[in-house]
Scaffold this motif. Structure first.
Motif, mmCIF file in Angstrom:
data_model
loop_
_atom_site.group_PDB
_atom_site.id
_atom_site.type_symbol
_atom_site.label_atom_id
_atom_site.label_comp_id
_atom_site.label_asym_id
_atom_site.label_seq_id
_atom_site.Cartn_x
_atom_site.Cartn_y
_atom_site.Cartn_z
ATOM 1 N N LEU A 217 38.007 -22.390 49.718
ATOM 2 C CA LEU A 217 38.598 -23.706 49.965
ATOM 3 C C LEU A 217 39.850 -23.609 50.837
ATOM 4 O O LEU A 217 40.315 -24.615 51.379
ATOM 5 N N PHE A 218 40.366 -22.395 50.977
ATOM 6 C CA PHE A 218 41.602 -22.184 51.729
ATOM 7 C C PHE A 218 41.294 -21.426 53.022
ATOM 8 O O PHE A 218 40.520 -20.465 53.013
ATOM 9 N N TYR B 225 44.837 -26.998 34.862
ATOM 10 C CA TYR B 225 45.639 -25.814 34.542
ATOM 11 C C TYR B 225 46.045 -25.058 35.807
ATOM 12 O O TYR B 225 47.170 -24.563 35.920
ATOM 13 N N LEU B 226 45.117 -24.961 36.765
ATOM 14 C CA LEU B 226 45.429 -24.286 38.026
ATOM 15 C C LEU B 226 46.551 -25.016 38.755
ATOM 16 O O LEU B 226 47.464 -24.390 39.313
ATOM 17 N N LYS B 227 46.493 -26.331 38.728
ATOM 18 C CA LYS B 227 47.543 -27.113 39.383
ATOM 19 C C LYS B 227 48.870 -27.000 38.622
ATOM 20 O O LYS B 227 49.942 -27.019 39.228
ATOM 21 N N ASN B 228 48.785 -26.853 37.312
ATOM 22 C CA ASN B 228 50.007 -26.644 36.522
ATOM 23 C C ASN B 228 50.691 -25.340 36.933
ATOM 24 O O ASN B 228 51.921 -25.272 37.039
ATOM 25 N N ALA C 23 50.424 -22.406 46.634
ATOM 26 C CA ALA C 23 50.692 -23.482 45.682
ATOM 27 C C ALA C 23 50.646 -24.870 46.320
ATOM 28 O O ALA C 23 50.014 -25.790 45.786
ATOM 29 N N GLU C 24 51.305 -25.031 47.466
ATOM 30 C CA GLU C 24 51.331 -26.347 48.118
ATOM 31 C C GLU C 24 49.928 -26.802 48.502
ATOM 32 O O GLU C 24 49.560 -27.968 48.319
ATOM 33 N N LYS C 25 49.142 -25.877 49.032
ATOM 34 C CA LYS C 25 47.780 -26.212 49.464
ATOM 35 C C LYS C 25 46.880 -26.513 48.265
ATOM 36 O O LYS C 25 46.037 -27.411 48.319
ATOM 37 N N ILE D 223 44.734 -30.306 47.237
ATOM 38 C CA ILE D 223 43.275 -30.440 47.157
ATOM 39 C C ILE D 223 42.899 -31.425 46.051
ATOM 40 O O ILE D 223 43.412 -31.352 44.929
ATOM 41 N N ASP D 224 42.007 -32.329 46.360
ATOM 42 C CA ASP D 224 41.562 -33.321 45.379
ATOM 43 C C ASP D 224 40.828 -32.635 44.223
ATOM 44 O O ASP D 224 40.106 -31.654 44.421
#
Length: 201
Positions: free
Chosen positions: A64-65, A95-98, A72-74, A78-79
């Motif tokens: 996805l990257f 959790y990944l976004k946390n 972290a910012e990217k 992501i939706d």
């Protein structure tokens, strides 16, 4: 710091463990990884999944990257539906976004964490919602290669120790019994556990 080969000599007083280790054909070697942030993301993806499934989902996640690295910012940009499309559950997506949010607001470098004790690192990283004690213990044992971690709550460790040592106690007494056995491995419980995971049930 002692090498893994030197640590194995420490287990001589536990003949049961040493015999089991001798039956394993592959030598375990350190796998130090200073990127604790990435390792923590991978550990969350790995929760309650087989190694093969994790490899597939993690590869899709990295894809996805643009450069394959989940900055972290990217990651936060992501939706959620896109993240879930690679095989992540709703909970793991959050959790990944946390973790990403924590990484932006707090220090997570290897150099920073390595100055802390195991308990301090567990306390620090478990403030992230979705990151429990077991997850941080895996970070301590593998990418950080801390030498004296004993994840007594790990089902694989419990099953192998019960089988190996013939532990037969009430459920509520199981963990204390395993902790007592592991006292013989102090201060090198990590490597013993890594070998236990390699053993056939």
């Amino acid at each position: 710091m002692k090498t893994y080969k030197e640590i194995l000599q420490h287990y001589k007083k536990d003949k049961v463990l040493l015999a089991a280790i001798d039956s394993i054909p592959h030598e375990i070697k350190p796998a130090l990884d200073i990127d604790v942030y990435r390792a923590l993301l991978n550990s969350i993806v790995s929760q309650q999944l087989s190694v093969k499934v994790v490899e597939i989902i993690w590869k899709r996640f990295e894809d996805l990257f643009v450069d394959g690295y989940p900055e972290a910012e990217k990651l936060l940009a992501i939706d959620d539906t896109v993240l879930r499309s690679v095989g992540l559950s709703r909970a793991k997506t959050q959790y990944l976004k946390n973790v990403a949010e924590f990484a932006l607001e707090n220090e997570m470098s290897f150099d920073y964490l390595t100055k802390k004790t195991d308990d301090e690192i567990i306390k620090y990283l478990t403030t992230i919602k979705g990151v429990g004690k077991w997850t941080v213990q895996m970070i301590l044992m593998f990418p950080m290669d801390r030498l004296n971690v004993f994840p007594v709550d790990d089902l694989g460790i419990q099953q192998r120790m019960v089988s190996l040592y013939g532990v037969d106690v009430e459920k509520k007494l199981l963990k204390p019994a395993l902790i007592e056995i592991a006292e013989n491995w102090q201060p090198y419980r990590t490597l013993a556990c890594k070998y236990l995971w390699k053993m056939e049930l």
